[in-house]
Design an enzyme around this catalytic site. Sequence first.
Site, PDB file in Angstrom:
ATOM      1  N   VAL A  35       0.903  -1.140   0.000  1.00 54.93           N
ATOM      2  CA  VAL A  35       0.000   0.000   0.000  1.00 54.93           C
ATOM      3  C   VAL A  35       0.945   1.193   0.000  1.00 54.93           C
ATOM      4  CG1 VAL A  35      -1.874   1.214   1.135  1.00 54.93           C
ATOM      5  CG2 VAL A  35      -1.668  -1.286   1.382  1.00 54.93           C
ATOM      6  N   GLU A  36       0.929   1.958  -1.071  1.00 63.00           N
ATOM      7  CA  GLU A  36       1.867   3.070  -1.210  1.00 63.00           C
ATOM      8  C   GLU A  36       1.127   4.377  -0.963  1.00 63.00           C
ATOM      9  OE1 GLU A  36       4.865   2.993  -4.177  1.00 63.00           O
ATOM     10  OE2 GLU A  36       4.370   0.964  -4.814  1.00 63.00           O
ATOM     11  N   GLY A  37       1.735   5.246  -0.159  1.00 65.77           N
ATOM     12  CA  GLY A  37       1.086   6.507   0.161  1.00 65.77           C
ATOM     13  C   GLY A  37       0.277   6.370   1.443  1.00 65.77           C
TER      14      GLY A  37
END
Length: 465
Positions: free
Chosen positions: A61-63
């Site tokens: 999960v990026e951000g």
Amino acid sequence: SKPGPTVIIVGAGMSGISAAKTLSEAGIKNLLILEATGRIGGRIHKTEFAGVNVETGASWVEGVNGQELNPIWNLARKLKLRTFFSDFENISANVYQQVNGLYDATVVQAALDRAVNVSKAAAVFSEALPPSGLEDISVLTFQRLQKHVPSTALDMVIDYSNHDGEFGEPPRVTSLQNTEPIPTFTNFGEDLYQVADPRGYESVVHELAHQFLGFDAKGTITDPRIKLNKVVNRIEYSRSGVIVETEDGSTYKSDYVMVSTSIGVLQTSLIKFEPDLPTWKILAIYQFSMAVYTRIFLKFPYKFWPSGNGTEYFLYASDRRGYYPIWQHVEYEYPGSNILIVTVSDEESRRIEQQPDSTTKDETMEVLRNMFGENIPEPTDILVPRWWSNRFYRGTYSNWPIGVSRYEFDQIRAPVGRVYFTGEHTSQPYSGYVHGAYLAGIDSALMMVGCIKYGSCDVQIEPKA
Ligand code: FAD
């Protein structure tokens, strides 16, 4: 009551499921989702390897931890997915020379600082460019302007990890304006969390699917509105409706169709459109990039790499840029599994996909011996994902290349009559990411809702000044 309009959704990845759910919530429930493979999830894909479920597609999960809440992080928390903060802070102590062991950490830190300064200057430069994108330059062009063209093995591996490691393509290709800064990190936060859960990252897609599709007591989706193993190969469209054909000879009629396949698939002739899509549409689709990014999994009988805090990520600085550069041990995620993951991309991914895994294993062993010496064991197992060779993907995620204006980007998403488009590649700020696919599904569905419910069907793509 009237049955209401029918909509076919092509593809059951994150964007297709998100679009279908949005339509369903808007009261458009006569849906049919046709998915080529035997599963829901698309490029989010858990695979059993050496006794654990690893992620061969999206894994982070990026951000996270920023001003806005990443909707995927929200879902992950709701599901209580096992996630792990990815710590890159100590990377300066973990960069290996081609031979002869680690670099001095202060030398690496100086190189990292140079790269960070160029990136900061790039963000300032980028914000001053006109929003049309017509004066965009490549990341490499900006590096040249800054007299910073990475050419030593050390500078190259840092450059690789900052750019190719994220976008799957080198700075020569990548648009500066759309990657410096990266909206994902400025809006949702700088942090990355790796998913390592027995249910898989794909459970976020299942969670959405369960919110509008029927399922049985075991949770298996049994809704007749989704059909698996249905490869769409023809879409005939007219002013009055759509006919969708699958490889097994079935024909489905509907009022509208939503195509969610990757831009890599749209760049092939897997789906034949009749009539042909208009030239403006074809050009926009073919100009964009489908990158290839590969995480290769290696299982060892025991561990021979450093462990403990600040050791998870390490880099290998080869004279050959992009040669098995980014390494990760996963002992927090999969304790005692003795798995290493190495990341390659682009030309290296394509080369590796075409050679036998035994050759790839030998190449990785040579690199590992260069880092850790001769006395290390052979891997007992190897997993090489092949997203590029797969005709249902043709790569891993889109990358915004130099030469595509914002106007042309909007054309990729623009509907053609009753044919609508979604997918990560249609999300302007978040293309390439899981949250991009999720948000794009909502946006494209709302566009269709606007047409069905409010008659605003002529979506005008305005050239942006
Ligand atoms: P897809 O998931 O491709 O969905 C499209 C669906 O259409 C698929 O299920 C496909 O099988 C189906 N289909 C294709 N052709 C046909 C046809 N002819 N007929 C019917 N169905 C068809 N994102 C992140 O946020 N973080 C990450 O760490 C990350 N890492 C990644 C690593 C890899 C290796 C990959 C592959 C992707 C990664 N991504 C990551 C990107 C993310 O996975 C994608 O952006 C997202 O999952 C794409 O969803 P989508 O719905 O747009 O496309």
